[in-house]
Design an enzyme around this catalytic site. Structure first.
Site, PDB file in Angstrom:
ATOM      1  N   ILE A 198       0.812  -1.206   0.000  1.00 18.96           N
ATOM      2  CA  ILE A 198       0.000   0.000   0.000  1.00 18.96           C
ATOM      3  C   ILE A 198       0.852   1.265   0.000  1.00 18.96           C
ATOM      4  CG2 ILE A 198      -0.190   0.346   2.510  1.00 18.96           C
ATOM      5  CD1 ILE A 198      -3.262   0.699   2.006  1.00 18.96           C
ATOM      6  N   LYS A 199       2.134   1.106   0.318  1.00 20.09           N
ATOM      7  CA  LYS A 199       3.038   2.255   0.409  1.00 20.09           C
ATOM      8  C   LYS A 199       3.255   2.919  -0.951  1.00 20.09           C
ATOM      9  CE  LYS A 199       4.122   1.675   4.836  1.00 20.09           C
ATOM     10  NZ  LYS A 199       3.867   2.659   5.887  1.00 20.09           N
TER      11      LYS A 199
END
Length: 451
Positions: free
Chosen positions: A43-44
């Site tokens: 998700i980064k």
């Protein structure tokens, strides 16, 4: 024709996948927002691109510049992808507890990686926070992204993660469960969801050794809470500025072991090859499942396990830390009724050996002489020989015995035993602490693995 202009256009719009086997005793539906479908496998990627674009917009990041960041790996990957496309250099500072795979992957996409000691305070000049800040002041035309205090981090999730979850659940989400690290994912997503429905519960999952849980409960930064932990990608020894604790309803701490074990379980039972934080996220939900009701709809956020092939998914690494409950030869013997080992002497008759097999309902008998394992008899082998020569049953065992069974140490793992037991070799022997022999057959191994 439909195509993406570059890898950055594939970030976001990740799938929501229902969990099944691991939540079979839950009262409600549990979904996983599987963000390892992002190009950098986490998700980064969302906030990394947002930080770069905001730095470009306000003039901090100029053409040909260098991106400097302290990262456990996933943020670095997202920044590296953005740098590849946009033409920037990257220098990432990480800690010596992070998996080797993380550093290798960052190097593969063109980044320089500097490794710093884990067990130092954030303000220590050797810490990866301090080193990253220093490099940004020393390197011309460079920007320290500082994912911890850079509010573009949480804004990225307010703009993308939150709206995606809301739309994918048609606004029916009741709980968001997410590990807590920089604070960007959980706070940004929570802010959006709470604006849509303030009754949505936001549960943050933390690790023992992090100070975030106590800070949430008391508002106190207590360094006595901080101690080394093995978990990666979440937990902190300070409070990043991305946190707004008012949008979080509960903090739950999990152990290093439980997070690792649950990551492997998600892979084995759901086919989701997840990382340490995903396993810990699910463990936290397990600890809180009694709070859930029939009509609840829970969403967990999961990352990929590719960075943990040498750790969480390595049996040796897990066993060295006591994370893997390994059954051994000793466990099999201890778990069955105690009985003496049935053996024959090489001078005994084949008929006597067959009678023992029938009496004790066994298929494998070691041939022992002077407490030495010198051969073996198997029911199948004897049957074949006697069938072709009925008079053989009156001969001595020494003329028909097969190779001796392999001998192993008493603490040999069951998985190793299974590789030693073959069609030609039906059992394995070992001596206990007192020097007495014991036997384990293929049926013993099958029974132990079924439990």
């Amino acid at each position: 024709m439909a195509w993406k202009k570059n890898i950055l256009e594939t970030i976001g719009n990740t799938p929501m996948i229902q969990l099944n086997k691991v939540v079979k005793d839950f009262p409600c539906t549990v979904l996983a927002k599987v963000d390892y479908f992002n190009p950098g496998n986490s998700i980064k990627d969302r906030m990394a691109l947002k930080m770069v674009e905001d730095a470009e917009a306000d003039g901090r990041l100029k053409p040909g510049g260098t991106i400097v960041e302290g990262t456990s790996g996933n943020t670095g990957m997202g920044l590296a992808l953005a740098a590849c496309v946009k033409g920037y250099k990257c220098i990432f500072v990480t800690t010596d507890k992070q998996s080797k795979e993380k550093a290798d992957i960052l190097k593969a996409v063109g980044a320089e990686v500097i490794v710093c000691p884990t067990n130092v305070m954030p303000e220590d000049p050797r810490s990866y926070y301090s080193v990253a800040k220093r490099l940004a002041t020393e390197i011309p035309n460079s920007v320290y992204m500082n994912q911890y205090d850079n509010l573009s981090n949480r804004q990225a999730h307010y703009e993308s993660t939150g709206p995606e979850i809301w739309e994918q659940t048609e606004g029916k989400i009741t709980h968001l469960v997410c590990t807590a690290g920089t604070g960007g994912t959980i706070v940004g997503t929570a802010k959006y969801l709470k604006e849509k429905n303030p009754n949505i519960q936001i549960w943050a999952i933390d690790v023992y050794g992090s100070l975030l849980t106590k800070y949430f409960r008391t508002g106190e930064v207590d360094m006595n809470e901080v101690h080394p932990y093995i978990s990666e990608g979440f937990g902190e020894d300070f409070v990043p500025q991305n946190y707004d604790m008012s949008v979080i309803d509960h903090f739950e701490q999990v152990t290093d072991k439980d997070g690792a074990v649950q990551a492997r379980r998600l892979a084995r039972e759901e086919g989701l090859f997840c990382g340490y934080s995903a396993g810990s996220c699910f463990q936290g939900l397990l600890q809180l499942k009694d709070r859930l009701k029939k009509d609840d709809l829970v969403v967990c956020i999961f990352h990929h396990g590719s960075r943990y092939v040498g750790k969480v998914y390595n049996d040796q690494w897990m066993m060295e830390r006591g994370f893997l409950d390994v059954k051994t030869f000793k466990d099999i013997v201890s778990g069955r009724s105690r009985q003496r080992l049935i053996t024959v002497h090489p001078s005994d008759t084949v008929a006597a050996a067959v009678a023992l097999m029938q009496q004790y309902d066994i298929e494998n008998i070691p041939v022992m002489e002077n407490d030495r394992n010198i051969g073996s008899l198997s029911e199948q082998g004897l049957f074949n020989k006697i069938f072709s020569d009925p008079d053989l049953k009156n001969q001595s065992v020494e003329f028909v015995m097969e190779h001796p069974y392999p001998e192993v140490s008493y603490d040999t793992p069951v998985e190793r035993l299974s590789s030693l037991i073959t069609r030609e070799n039906g059992a394995v022997l070992s001596k206990d602490e007192a020097g007495s022999y014991h036997i384990v057959t293929k049926y013993d191994v099958i029974n132990s693995l079924a439990k």
